[in-house]
Design an enzyme around this catalytic site. Structure first.
Site, PDB file in Angstrom:
ATOM      1  N   GLU A 198       1.101  -1.228  -0.134  1.00  0.00           N
ATOM      2  CA  GLU A 198      -0.051  -0.076   0.070  1.00  0.00           C
ATOM      3  C   GLU A 198       0.778   1.318  -0.131  1.00  0.00           C
ATOM      4  OE1 GLU A 198      -0.713  -2.727   1.816  1.00  0.00           O
ATOM      5  OE2 GLU A 198      -2.648  -3.238   1.628  1.00  0.00           O
ATOM      6  N   PHE A 219     -12.003  -7.171  13.524  1.00  0.00           N
ATOM      7  CA  PHE A 219     -10.936  -7.563  12.713  1.00  0.00           C
ATOM      8  C   PHE A 219     -10.414  -6.442  11.776  1.00  0.00           C
ATOM      9  CE2 PHE A 219      -9.494  -9.933   8.730  1.00  0.00           C
ATOM     10  CZ  PHE A 219      -8.204 -10.245   9.090  1.00  0.00           C
ATOM     11  N   GLN A 220      -9.322  -5.992  11.666  1.00  0.00           N
ATOM     12  CA  GLN A 220      -8.828  -4.952  10.711  1.00  0.00           C
ATOM     13  C   GLN A 220      -9.576  -3.839  10.901  1.00  0.00           C
ATOM     14  OE1 GLN A 220      -8.752  -6.687   6.824  1.00  0.00           O
ATOM     15  NE2 GLN A 220      -6.528  -7.563   7.473  1.00  0.00           N
ATOM     16  N   LYS A 224     -17.729  -0.515   5.043  1.00  0.00           N
ATOM     17  CA  LYS A 224     -18.238  -1.565   3.990  1.00  0.00           C
ATOM     18  C   LYS A 224     -19.672  -1.458   3.780  1.00  0.00           C
ATOM     19  CE  LYS A 224     -17.620  -6.203   2.815  1.00  0.00           C
ATOM     20  NZ  LYS A 224     -16.737  -7.498   3.120  1.00  0.00           N
ATOM     21  N   MET A 241      24.238   8.484   3.459  1.00  0.00           N
ATOM     22  CA  MET A 241      24.043   9.803   4.058  1.00  0.00           C
ATOM     23  C   MET A 241      24.204   9.502   5.474  1.00  0.00           C
ATOM     24  SD  MET A 241      23.650  12.764   3.483  1.00  0.00           S
ATOM     25  CE  MET A 241      22.616  13.601   2.212  1.00  0.00           C
TER      26      MET A 241
HETATM   27  C1  LIG Z   1      12.056   5.172   5.814  1.00  0.00           C
HETATM   28  C2  LIG Z   1      13.330   5.949   6.314  1.00  0.00           C
HETATM   29  N1  LIG Z   1      14.192   5.301   7.211  1.00  0.00           N
HETATM   30  C3  LIG Z   1      15.435   6.033   7.464  1.00  0.00           C
HETATM   31  C4  LIG Z   1      15.785   7.148   7.180  1.00  0.00           C
HETATM   32  C5  LIG Z   1      16.914   7.621   7.401  1.00  0.00           C
HETATM   33  N2  LIG Z   1      17.880   8.024   6.086  1.00  0.00           N
HETATM   34  C6  LIG Z   1      18.252   8.782   5.428  1.00  0.00           C
HETATM   35  S1  LIG Z   1      19.192   8.810   4.380  1.00  0.00           S
HETATM   36  C7  LIG Z   1      19.453   7.163   4.785  1.00  0.00           C
HETATM   37  C8  LIG Z   1      20.555   6.326   4.107  1.00  0.00           C
HETATM   38  C9  LIG Z   1      20.264   6.102   2.810  1.00  0.00           C
HETATM   39  O1  LIG Z   1      20.992   5.034   2.174  1.00  0.00           O
HETATM   40  P1  LIG Z   1      21.123   4.460   0.742  1.00  0.00           P
HETATM   41  O2  LIG Z   1      19.819   4.343   0.118  1.00  0.00           O
HETATM   42  O3  LIG Z   1      22.014   3.508   0.544  1.00  0.00           O
HETATM   43  O4  LIG Z   1      21.708   5.795  -0.022  1.00  0.00           O
HETATM   44  P2  LIG Z   1      22.888   6.634  -0.100  1.00  0.00           P
HETATM   45  O5  LIG Z   1      23.051   7.709   1.115  1.00  0.00           O
HETATM   46  O6  LIG Z   1      23.954   5.599   0.234  1.00  0.00           O
HETATM   47  O7  LIG Z   1      23.054   7.161  -1.382  1.00  0.00           O
HETATM   48  C10 LIG Z   1      18.906   6.806   5.881  1.00  0.00           C
HETATM   49  C11 LIG Z   1      18.973   5.424   6.663  1.00  0.00           C
HETATM   50  C12 LIG Z   1      14.959   7.631   5.951  1.00  0.00           C
HETATM   51  N3  LIG Z   1      15.126   8.861   5.620  1.00  0.00           N
HETATM   52  N4  LIG Z   1      13.800   7.230   5.626  1.00  0.00           N
END
Ligand SMILES: Cc1ncc(C[n+]2csc(CCOP(=O)(O)OP(=O)(O)O)c2C)c(N)n1
Length: 565
Positions: A50, A112-113, A162, A474
């Site tokens: 979803e 449920f749900q 529903k 990042m």
């Molecule tokens: C759903 C979610 N969980 C955690 C984060 C925190 N977060 C931001 S950037 C990042 C790393 C992303 O890694 P990757 O997809 O390998 O990309 P890169 O930075 O290596 O280009 C994380 C964990 C987020 N933005 N979204």
């Protein structure tokens, strides 16, 4: 005519010219799905999660400028969709999301749900409805589409029990809406517009600060004309990329946390900010008390609540950017002399020459920025670009040569990993004539990888380019810079075979570790027009620079020249 609530949903979608719905069925929404089964008028795209259905609707809405529509069931179907709703809310994306709910008699019984869907969605939608009588459905659906698309756009959630979808009632779809408490101001105040143009004519170092609202209001053409006419330089937010062409001589690039030195310095030195459809987000302003310290502020926005919310506006103008700028252009013809700003342009040019946006090719490995530039060279305007979240996202915003609005689709406000691929599916569906590229990370791609199945089944050939650094890059960057290289839980050395993964779903996979291999893989994927993953092994420890440390002032940037390697 007398029809069921479920049929009313379909009739309303047809009346709103909806041709594509993204969704996932379940018990509480089955009456509506049963009607979908009988339809030939529109297409339902079954995503495999979803959250992905909402992101796909977002991508579709972004690229087409229409309202995106998604349909989900109660309970876990709804809770899975919440991240998507929050994402669309933060980025002002017009959506109508219809969810099934348990029958009215069971509401409040822990059935449920069952989940209090409107209670949850209140915090992350522009508006929401629980429909308790099918007699209200035509009005509510009409209002939902109107509210989603008008004013500051956003997601609207309609929760339908529903038994309400089974209820038979007379159906007449209203032609107009009348919501006394909701009347967006579209036309800007003439006197305020006049004062703002006078301020522009008197300023010495004015600067356009273009936000995502420019794209949402389809005002890019007017803004391009206004920038050209006045000769005033412009910076774009992350959300506004593509407003001006990448090679527009007056565009100084992106500002903010990973903005260019020139953009951030121009913002720090300007004496008049002309903010159009921008919301002064903390990733843009840095330390608020130091932001554009020497400047007066013109703020044009359709949302009165965003004006003077974070930075006091000296010239507040509530209205649609498109119309307001068109009026400003007329007034500026007489009053604004572009020659006045030539010394200021020289200063900006000097900033740009001092520290241009660039990267250094100092390893044998491919630099991630090179991949983005290369896609730009090879595909440029032919591609629509979406991204996931992380370093790859910031590099794409920095280095892709955007030529038009709605070419760029990324999760700005919420920063949702897992956004990119499903969004790219919606982007492809909304613009079949363009190549849909998703730049992603080895972390992000795994958050909605199951959509490979949707893409293959529906023949939506998205090309996922993984900038694979074996890290949650990042977060690794922040750990390197601010946590003394303690790389806690960000090492992704362990990963699936992305080539086999793509192929197991019926897509095509490529593993790439040289520039030649990359060119060949991209060419092949484009020619074959297939769902693809290109797994590019890139330099692992590259940082996104410049960087304004969180909460710091825009003029205190960490630059490439003093990077920590
Ligand atoms: C759903 C979610 N969980 C955690 C984060 C925190 N977060 C931001 S950037 C990042 C790393 C992303 O890694 P990757 O997809 O390998 O990309 P890169 O930075 O290596 O280009 C994380 C964990 C987020 N933005 N979204």
């Amino acid at each position: 005519m007398q029809i069921s609530g479920a049929q009313m949903v379909i009739e309303a979608l047809i009346a709103e010219n909806v041709t594509t719905v993204f969704g996932y069925p379940g018990g509480a929404i089955m009456n509506v799905y049963d009607e979908i089964y009988k339809q030939e008028g529109f297409e339902h795209i079954l995503t495999r999660h979803e959250q992905a259905a909402i992101h796909a609707a977002e991508g579709y809405a972004k690229v087409t400028g229409k309202v995106g529509v998604a349909m989900i069931t109660s309970g876990p179907g709804f809770t899975n969709a919440v991240t998507g709703l929050a994402d669309a809310y933060m980025d002002s994306i017009p959506l109508v999301v219809i969810s099934g709910q348990v029958p009215m008699s069971l509401i409040g019984t822990d059935a449920f749900q069952e989940i209090d869907a409107v209670g949850i969605s209140r915090a992350c939608t522009k508006h929401n409805y629980l429909v308790t009588d099918a007699k209200d459905l035509p009005r509510i659906l009409k209002e939902a589409f109107y509210i989603a698309a008008s004013g500051r756009p956003g997601p609207v959630h309609v929760d339908i029990p529903k038994d309400v979808t089974a209820q038979i009632e007379e159906f007449v779809y209203p032609e107009n809406v009348d919501i006394p408490t909701y009347k967006p101001t579209v036309k800007g105040n003439k006197r305020q517009i006049k004062k703002a143009v006078e301020a522009i004519a008197e300023a010495k170092r004015p600067l356009f600060y273009l936000g995502g609202g420019v794209i949402n209001s389809n005002a890019a053409e007017e803004v391009r004309a206004f920038v050209k006419q006045t000769g005033i330089p412009a910076v774009e937010t992350f959300m506004a990329r593509g407003t001006l062409r990448y090679d527009d001589p007056l565009l100084i690039s992106m500002l903010g946390m990973h903005g260019s030195y020139a953009a951030n310095m121009a913002m720090s030195e300007t004496d008049l900010v002309i903010a159009l459809g921008a919301r002064f987000d903390d990733r843009v302003t840095g330390k608020l008390s130091e932001f554009a310290k020497h400047a007066g502020i013109i703020h044009v926005d359709i949302d009165p609540a965003s004006i003077s919310k974070l930075v006091n506006a000296d010239y507040p103008i509530v209205g649609d950017v498109k119309g307001v700028v068109a009026e400003m252009i007329e007034l500026a013809k007489e009053q604004v002399d572009p020659k006045r700003y030539l010394p200021w342009l020289e200063t900006v040019d000097h900033f740009d020459k001092l520290h241009p946006l660039r990267y250094i090719e100092d390893t044998d490995r491919i630099k991630p920025q090179w991949v983005i530039e290369r896609v730009g060279e090879l595909l440029g305007d032919d591609a629509n670009i979406s991204t996931d979240v992380g370093q790859h996202q910031m590099w794409t915003a920095q280095f892709y040569p955007f030529t038009r609005p709605r070419q760029w689709v990324s999760s700005g406000g919420l920063g949702t990993m897992g956004f990119g691929f499903p969004a790219a599916l919606g982007v492809k569906r909304g613009a079949m004539d363009k190549i849909s590229i998703n730049f992603t990370g080895d972390g992000s791609i795994l958050m909605n990888i199951q959509e490979l199945m949707t893409a293959v089944e529906k023949k939506l050939p998205v090309i996922n380019i993984i900038l694979n650094n074996n890290y949650l890059g990042m977060v690794r960057q922040w750990q390197t810079l601010f946590y003394n290289k303690r790389h806690s839980e960000t090492d992704l050395s362990m990963q699936p075979d992305f080539v086999m993964l793509a192929e197991s779903f019926g897509g095509v996979g490529y593993r790439v570790s040289t520039k030649e291999e990359f060119d060949a893989a991209l060419k092949d994927a484009v020619e074959k027009n297939v769902v693809a993953i290109i797994d590019v092994k890139v330099e692992r420890l590259e940082n996104v620079l410049p960087m304004v440390p969180s909460g710091g002032s825009l003029f205190n940037m960490m630059l490439l020249e003093n990077k920590e390697s």
